[in-house]
Structures are given as C-alpha cells and as structure tokens.
Design a protein around this motif. Structure first.
Motif, PDB file in Angstrom:
ATOM      1  N   ARG A  12       0.889  -1.213   0.072  1.00 28.51           N
ATOM      2  CA  ARG A  12      -0.090   0.062   0.007  1.00 28.51           C
ATOM      3  C   ARG A  12       0.716   1.423  -0.063  1.00 28.51           C
ATOM      4  O   ARG A  12       0.606   2.432  -0.799  1.00 28.51           O
ATOM      5  CB  ARG A  12      -0.973   0.023   1.118  1.00 28.51           C
ATOM      6  CG  ARG A  12      -1.873  -1.385   1.410  1.00 28.51           C
ATOM      7  CD  ARG A  12      -2.833  -0.950   0.256  1.00 28.51           C
ATOM      8  NE  ARG A  12      -2.619  -1.223  -1.223  1.00 28.51           N
ATOM      9  CZ  ARG A  12      -2.533  -2.447  -1.654  1.00 28.51           C
ATOM     10  NH1 ARG A  12      -2.741  -3.696  -0.850  1.00 28.51           N
ATOM     11  NH2 ARG A  12      -2.088  -2.559  -3.021  1.00 28.51           N
ATOM     12  N   ARG A  73      -4.206   5.945   2.576  1.00 28.85           N
ATOM     13  CA  ARG A  73      -5.452   6.336   1.592  1.00 28.85           C
ATOM     14  C   ARG A  73      -6.012   4.879   1.610  1.00 28.85           C
ATOM     15  O   ARG A  73      -6.507   4.314   0.072  1.00 28.85           O
ATOM     16  CB  ARG A  73      -4.926   6.736   0.464  1.00 28.85           C
ATOM     17  CG  ARG A  73      -4.221   8.280   0.601  1.00 28.85           C
ATOM     18  CD  ARG A  73      -3.614   9.019  -0.658  1.00 28.85           C
ATOM     19  NE  ARG A  73      -3.409  10.351  -0.316  1.00 28.85           N
ATOM     20  CZ  ARG A  73      -4.070  11.501  -0.478  1.00 28.85           C
ATOM     21  NH1 ARG A  73      -5.235  11.135  -1.070  1.00 28.85           N
ATOM     22  NH2 ARG A  73      -3.601  12.620  -0.203  1.00 28.85           N
ATOM     23  N   LEU A  74      -6.526   3.992   2.512  1.00 30.38           N
ATOM     24  CA  LEU A  74      -6.986   2.746   2.168  1.00 30.38           C
ATOM     25  C   LEU A  74      -8.782   2.924   2.112  1.00 30.38           C
ATOM     26  O   LEU A  74      -9.231   3.916   2.643  1.00 30.38           O
ATOM     27  CB  LEU A  74      -6.851   2.111   3.323  1.00 30.38           C
ATOM     28  CG  LEU A  74      -5.248   1.467   3.884  1.00 30.38           C
ATOM     29  CD1 LEU A  74      -5.542   0.468   4.998  1.00 30.38           C
ATOM     30  CD2 LEU A  74      -4.647   1.236   2.561  1.00 30.38           C
ATOM     31  N   SER A  75      -9.276   2.180   1.113  1.00 26.50           N
ATOM     32  CA  SER A  75     -10.773   2.127   1.140  1.00 26.50           C
ATOM     33  C   SER A  75     -11.392   1.461   2.317  1.00 26.50           C
ATOM     34  O   SER A  75     -10.476   1.016   3.209  1.00 26.50           O
ATOM     35  CB  SER A  75     -11.052   1.189  -0.201  1.00 26.50           C
ATOM     36  OG  SER A  75     -10.568  -0.275  -0.122  1.00 26.50           O
ATOM     37  N   ASP A  76     -12.512   1.575   2.379  1.00 22.36           N
ATOM     38  CA  ASP A  76     -13.288   0.900   3.390  1.00 22.36           C
ATOM     39  C   ASP A  76     -12.633  -0.624   3.561  1.00 22.36           C
ATOM     40  O   ASP A  76     -12.559  -1.297   4.621  1.00 22.36           O
ATOM     41  CB  ASP A  76     -14.727   1.123   3.200  1.00 22.36           C
ATOM     42  CG  ASP A  76     -15.208   2.585   3.673  1.00 22.36           C
ATOM     43  OD1 ASP A  76     -14.252   3.093   4.137  1.00 22.36           O
ATOM     44  OD2 ASP A  76     -16.408   2.952   3.075  1.00 22.36           O
ATOM     45  N   ASP A  77     -12.940  -1.311   2.599  1.00 23.41           N
ATOM     46  CA  ASP A  77     -12.481  -2.688   2.532  1.00 23.41           C
ATOM     47  C   ASP A  77     -11.073  -2.762   2.829  1.00 23.41           C
ATOM     48  O   ASP A  77     -10.718  -3.937   3.553  1.00 23.41           O
ATOM     49  CB  ASP A  77     -12.748  -3.291   1.097  1.00 23.41           C
ATOM     50  CG  ASP A  77     -14.197  -3.385   0.815  1.00 23.41           C
ATOM     51  OD1 ASP A  77     -15.106  -3.327   1.772  1.00 23.41           O
ATOM     52  OD2 ASP A  77     -14.358  -3.408  -0.577  1.00 23.41           O
ATOM     53  N   GLU A  78     -10.056  -2.230   2.481  1.00 19.51           N
ATOM     54  CA  GLU A  78      -8.794  -2.063   2.912  1.00 19.51           C
ATOM     55  C   GLU A  78      -8.583  -1.964   4.374  1.00 19.51           C
ATOM     56  O   GLU A  78      -7.669  -2.549   4.786  1.00 19.51           O
ATOM     57  CB  GLU A  78      -8.010  -1.182   1.807  1.00 19.51           C
ATOM     58  CG  GLU A  78      -7.685  -1.766   0.402  1.00 19.51           C
ATOM     59  CD  GLU A  78      -7.189  -0.731  -0.429  1.00 19.51           C
ATOM     60  OE1 GLU A  78      -6.655  -1.157  -1.325  1.00 19.51           O
ATOM     61  OE2 GLU A  78      -7.081   0.617  -0.021  1.00 19.51           O
ATOM     62  N   ARG A  79      -9.187  -0.943   4.635  1.00 14.63           N
ATOM     63  CA  ARG A  79      -9.410  -0.474   6.208  1.00 14.63           C
ATOM     64  C   ARG A  79      -9.444  -1.775   7.189  1.00 14.63           C
ATOM     65  O   ARG A  79      -9.047  -2.161   8.128  1.00 14.63           O
ATOM     66  CB  ARG A  79     -10.008   0.689   6.586  1.00 14.63           C
ATOM     67  CG  ARG A  79      -9.751   0.987   7.981  1.00 14.63           C
ATOM     68  CD  ARG A  79     -10.926   2.338   8.046  1.00 14.63           C
ATOM     69  NE  ARG A  79     -10.834   2.608   9.578  1.00 14.63           N
ATOM     70  CZ  ARG A  79     -11.636   1.828  10.466  1.00 14.63           C
ATOM     71  NH1 ARG A  79     -12.311   1.003  10.020  1.00 14.63           N
ATOM     72  NH2 ARG A  79     -11.529   2.457  11.880  1.00 14.63           N
TER      73      ARG A  79
END
Length: 286
Positions: A12, A73-79
């Motif tokens: 990431r 800058r993670l997406s919701d799924d990545e978070r």
C-alpha cells in the motif's frame, strides 16, 4: 498473519506518491511510493515502531491503525482488511456532524463590543468570533473553513506567529492541549488529520508532539505585539457552554488603568473606524 500484514503495508505505501501525501518529492527514489520513515511521520509514530509493524514484531493499537489507514489512503474494504490482519475490530471512525457555534454563544460574542472573544470547538476549531477578535488576530472569515483552526494558525500563520511575544510557550501549550484531546477521542479523524499535517509542516510541532506532554488550562495571560496598538498583556478566560461542552468561549480582557486596557480601547476605536481593520492589520504585519 504478521507476514501478511507486513506485505500489505509495503504494497500500500508503494502506491502512495509523496505528492499525494503532501510531501516534497525529494529527487530520485530507489522504490516507488512512500518510505517507511515518511509513513511513520505522517502517522505520528516513530520509524522504529512502524518498521516493527512491517516486520511483524509489534502489534498495532487501534489509533495507529486508523492513522495508517488515513496515510495509506485505504478504501473501506482495505481498512477492514488491515484491522483483520491486526486482530482488531474494524469499527468505523465516528463521523461527527460539523460543529456550528451555539446561537446563544454567538449572541454573547456580538454583545462583547470591547472585549476580543471567540468560540473554539473540538480540536480548537474556530467556530465563532466577534469583530474585535478579528481586529486583534486576523480576519477569520477569510480563512477557509477547513483551515479555521486556532492551533493550525499558531503554527502556520506568520503574522499570528510573530504576534506572540512568547510563541514557544504558547505553541507548546497548544500541542499539550491537542494531546489531551487525542486521549479523550483517539478515533477523531479531524484530529488525526490535523496532527499529521502539522507534523509534516513544522519541525517544532513534530518534536513537541513526540514529547507526549499533556495539559489544559482554563485561564492565563498572553502577551501580544499588535502592529497597530502595540504590546498587550491580556488575561484570557474560558467559559464552557453547558449545552455543548465541546464549545468554549475564550475572552481576552485587561484590568482598568493598565496599558493593555488602554490598548484595547484604541483597538476598539480603530476597528470601528476601519471596516477592513483585520485586512489592514495583516498588511501592517507584512
């Protein structure tokens, strides 16, 4: 799972450019994306702490995971995935409604015609002010709302920085206050963003934040060097709104008969005579 966490973090951070993170490019890089030290800086943790995370030798606390999710800058799924790899519950950060000054506080501000006063909200966001506060500090209306934050102005506005006779003391007190806020509300994304930005922009903030000193004051004295009326030693007091304890009215006063009291009277007259007093003040400071 620790090796997967390290692989995920490395992947990431390689996808985030220095420019996207608000950092100077720094010339040629051996690898794409952010360096470990830059991720640590933006997340307000030590480089060693972050290195241990990538190497699987340390467990991350929830506030750190939230900070990393923001920096990378993670997406919701990545978070969610980041939290799962860390063995944490991926509860979403609380999204609070934008604060607005309480109407009764605004009326009080309007009635204080000879006393500089402002209302601060969470993270020292400036929610309201009266004309004399604008004449004393700056025309807050000209500051973009997202940047209308007292601690941010203390560190980033050259005119306000120069106004404080003892800037170091005031600035360190601001950092200690933010530390208290971080303890009360570690998931506050507004606070996380503010700390990250100031850590990048100002080495003093970065050093003092790492000291982990805390403190909060409800009253005191500040000495300001105003470009029009001269030096003012002003007493300041904090009044907390019972209807919303996250809003505090800060009033600056001076005892009658003191030079500062005379200076405030001069400032009141100057502000009344000059509709663009705050803008004139900024020009005088340049």
């Amino acid at each position: 799972m620790s090796s997967e966490l390290g692989d995920f973090l490395r992947a990431r951070r390689r996808e985030v450019s220095p420019a996207a993170a608000g950092l100077p490019d720094g010339g040629r890089r051996r690898v794409a994306g952010l360096r470990r030290e830059e991720v640590a800086l933006l997340a307000s943790i030590s480089p060693d702490y972050y290195t241990r995370l990538e190497q699987g030798r340390r467990q991350a606390a929830e506030p750190v995971l939230n900070a990393l999710a923001r920096v990378l800058r993670l997406s919701d799924d990545e978070r969610t995935y980041l939290f799962e790899l860390s063995g944490k519950d991926a509860a979403r950060p609380r999204r609070r409604a934008t604060q607005r000054v309480q109407p009764q506080l605004q009326r009080l501000l309007d009635d204080l015609t000879s006393t500089p006063a402002m209302v601060l909200g969470r993270c020292t966001d400036i929610l309201g002010w009266n004309p004399l506060a604008a004449a004393l500090f700056t025309d807050f209306a000209q500051v973009p709302e997202k940047e209308r934050n007292f601690v941010r102005l203390v560190f980033t506005d050259p005119a306000i920085r120069a106004m404080y006779v003892d800037w170091d003391y005031v600035a360190r007190a601001c950092v200690a206050q933010l530390r208290m806020e971080a303890a009360r509300d570690p998931r506050n994304p507004r606070l996380t963003t503010l700390v990250g930005e100031l850590s990048v922009q100002d080495p003093d903030f970065r050093r003092w934040w790492s000291d982990h000193r805390v403190g909060a004051s409800a009253a005191g004295t500040k000495t300001l060097r105003h470009p029009v009326v001269g030096e003012l030693a002003l007493d300041w007091s904090t009044l907390t709104d019972a209807a919303d304890p996250d809003q505090q009215l800060i009033a600056l006063t001076a005892a009658p008969g003191t030079p500062a009291h005379d200076g405030l009277r001069m400032l009141t007259s100057w502000a009344a005579e000059s509709p663009s007093a705050a803008g004139d003040q900024e020009s005088a400071m340049r």
